[in-house]
Design an enzyme around this catalytic site. Structure first.
Site: not given
Ligand code: ATP
Ligand code: MN
Ligand code: MN
Length: 650
Positions: A34, A37, A40, A42, A55, A147, A419, A591, A631
């Site tokens: 799932i 990184g 590890s 997981v 893990k 962390d 406009g 534009d 603009d």
């Protein structure tokens, strides 16, 4: 459980609750990964018939194995309702695992930035309390997490929070014992920051950690502050900042670590969650104290918990009003670049076009049925916009974003209106186009017919309205012929229709390449010039370019401009296509953008920016301003696939 050991293979970890070896090995089955990184992988796993998470750390050196054992020692000691629970572990070469319960809702970062979860204030308060409790508990045990960030906070099905990932955690006493010089040179234990692409951790790292001074429990307080601020705003730290040069580079993500480090150590912080996000001032001020540059001035979790309880009591007693959550606007951050958000004090009636209040629910389903193709891929839409006044005194652009038109989940409508000769036509069309489209759908028109008719219906209704206003003014208003160009995108399941009249432009990123879905209607285009003259319009070369009529209009199609009808028609050109898997996003812009940025450049800017539609839109508009666009600029970006704001950042 069939068999368990209470000590690890080396004998350094022990537990009377948790099996530290998996016997037999066949009781554990690893299913699909799932997350994977640097540290590890997981996996989803089955263990004695239970659905769990395994893990498996990447262990390459003996230091890594020591780390695994430290993590195991800590995890087997911890027992708290808001901390990830170790179910079992296996620490016998060559297999090292941790087994945890599966937290159904994944991590907090995914919830906020992928699922775009926007919790009410009570849930924010609950999670703050749960995390503060968890961290307070760890600190009492003398453990520093080191962390703390949304990616390391897991959520169960009821959105309760669990602090996880003890990969960097340490006993404070061991940390103090670490020879300062040795970890200064090896870069440890500041962990992720020194690994490639670990900007994610940097965002939550306290200034003293970035300065490589010794870490204390107050460094966790800092990470907690940035995390709950992100929870309260839904904004990834620093990505929303445009006034700071450092923040600019965050968006470009090229060489950000160094500059962001300098900025954070000199006081840069994420945009504070305040009343604008419905956050009571007492919580905002707590967050600010928690991310103070001086660790000694940050409160401890003991104090934080007291304060959080006070805030919650005040809320329950009605002493704090539950302010309605508003979507964040970017006014404040754009000021320094001369970018102004479009203001909303419209001069034109908000209610325009037929009254469709009662009909919205009846029409959606018939279209959905018509264009559903079960085999085709249906887009997952996320959209955002940015509008800048640019160098002009007035804002005449307008836009609308209706990701679920009238509540129909498979029908989306987006439009940019530019406009001229006043903002009135654009303001009117913003409401009239969707309303006329719905009315036409109700009459049984196909999506294509309804979209095209929405332009011409809006045009006639607006010109009629102009006549009425002129009559009311009894001839005092002369030469008042406002108009607007329009680009409108309609999505019905996987059917994409793009209608265009004028010089707004819509492009699609398909197979990574820019594909134009509209043609600019200006007098420099010879087929348009011929069309105008054949309908009795005058096209002449004036000053620097071809222009239409005495009004010297550059565009050849528009809504309004009643002095130039029928030559300057409101009839749009419509492009129709079926979306495929290779279609990533749409850019719809006035534009003001396209004058300075080519289709290819626009696509590559979006690719290189954090994948968040508002941020990406801002990135494009700001680039055009910096390149000297004078603009008005309006940009809408519609991602057609699941995107993560994280995918580029981390
Ligand atoms: N028990 C769980 N339930 C659900 N998802 C989980 C669980 N454990 C981990 N995950 C998912 O896997 C990701 C990585 O897990 P974790 O943070 O523990 O690993 P890591 O390799 O140390 O990550 P990092 O790169 O942040 O250091 C989490 O962010 C989460 O999305
Ligand atoms: Mn993690
Ligand atoms: Mn980790």
């Amino acid at each position: 459980m069939s068999s368990s050991s209470t000590t690890c293979f080396r004998g350094c970890c022990s537990s009377d609750r948790i099996p530290l070896a998996i016997v037999p090995k066949s009781s554990l089955t690893l299913l699909s990964p799932i997350a994977s990184g640097a540290e590890s992988t997981v996996y989803q796993a089955r263990f004695h018939g239970e659905c769990l998470v395994a893990k498996k750390p990447r262990l390459q050196t003996s230091d890594d194995i020591d780390r695994y054992h430290t993590e195991l020692q800590l995890l087997s000691k911890i027992d708290h309702p808001n901390i990830i629970k170790l179910v079992a572990a296996h620490a016998q070469p060559p297999d090292y695992f941790f087994l945890f319960p599966m937290y159904e809702q994944g991590n907090l970062s995914q919830a906020l930035h992928i699922k775009e979860w926007s919790p009410p204030w009570e849930v924010i308060a609950k999670i703050c309390l749960q995390l503060a409790n968890a961290l307070g508990y760890l600190h009492k045990l003398g453990i520093l997490h080191r962390d703390v960030k949304p990616a390391n906070i897991f959520l169960d099905s009821e959105m309760n929070a669990y602090l996880g990932d003890f990969g960097l955690a340490m006993l404070e006493k061991d940390l103090q014992g670490t020879n300062l010089q040795s970890w200064k040179s090896t870069g440890k234990p500041t962990g992720g920051f020194y690994k490639k692409n670990m900007v994610g951790t940097l965002l939550y790292m306290a200034p003293e950690v970035l300065r490589k001074q010794v870490q204390t429990e107050k460094s966790d307080v800092y990470g907690f502050a940035v995390t709950i601020n992100e929870l309260a705003t839904g904004v990834l730290p620093y990505t929303d900042r445009r006034t700071e040069a450092q923040a600019h580079t965050v968006l470009e993500m090229n060489y950000t670590e160094q500059q962001l480090t300098v900025a954070i150590t000199s006081g840069l912080r994420p945009v504070l969650a305040d009343a604008q996000w419905g956050i009571p001032s007492s919580l905002s001020s707590l967050i600010e104290r928690c991310w103070n540059d001086d660790p000694k001035l940050r409160p401890s979790f003991h104090d934080i918990l007291e304060e959080l309880h006070r805030i919650c009591t005040d809320l329950n007693m009605g002493r704090i009003r539950d302010v309605k959550k508003v979507t964040h606007d970017s006014n404040t951050v754009s000021a320094n670049l001369g970018v102004q958000l479009q203001n909303d004090d419209s001069h034109w009636p908000r209610k325009a076009g037929p009254n469709t209040k009662d009909s919205v629910l009846s029409w959606g389903p018939s279209w959905c049925k018509r264009s559903v193709d079960k085999t085709a891929c249906t887009p997952t839409i996320s959209s955002g916009f940015f509008a800048a006044r640019g160098g002009r005194d007035t804002m005449e652009d307008s836009c609308f974003l209706l990701p679920q038109v009238g509540g129909a989940t498979n029908i989306s409508l987006f439009g940019v209106l530019d406009g001229h000769r006043g903002p009135e036509a654009a303001e009117y069309a913003t409401h009239a186009i969707p309303n006329h489209l719905i009315a036409r759908a109700d009459m049984g028109c196909s999506p294509l017919e309804a979209l095209s008719a929405a332009f011409t219906d809006t045009d006639s209704a607006f010109r009629h309205e102009l006549d009425l206003q002129r009559q009311r003014s009894k001839g005092q208003v002369k030469n008042w012929h406002p108009g607007c160009t329009a680009a409108v995108v309609l999505l019905v399941n996987n059917l994409l229709l793009v209608a265009n009249a004028g010089d707004c432009r819509t492009i699609l990123c398909r197979d990574g390449q820019a594909t134009a879905l509209s043609k600019d209607h200006t007098a420099s285009c010879c087929t348009e010039r011929d069309r105008v003259t054949s309908l009795g319009g005058q096209v002449t070369w004036q000053v620097d370019t071809w222009r239409v009529g005495t009004a010297a209009l550059q565009v050849t199609r528009s809504i309004g401009d009643d002095d130039l009808k029928p030559a300057v028609t409101a009839e749009p050109e419509v492009t129709e296509l079926i979306l495929t898997e290779n279609d990533e996003f749409l850019i719809i812009a006035s534009d003001g953008l396209w004058d300075k940025i080519s289709n290819e450049e626009a696509v590559s800017f979006v690719k290189d920016t954090v994948k968040e539609p508002t941020m990406s839109s801002k990135r494009l508009a700001t680039e055009a301003v910096e390149r000297g666009s004078t603009d008005n600029i309006t940009v809408i970006i519609v991602f057609l696939k699941h995107v993560s704001t994280l995918e580029r950042v981390f």
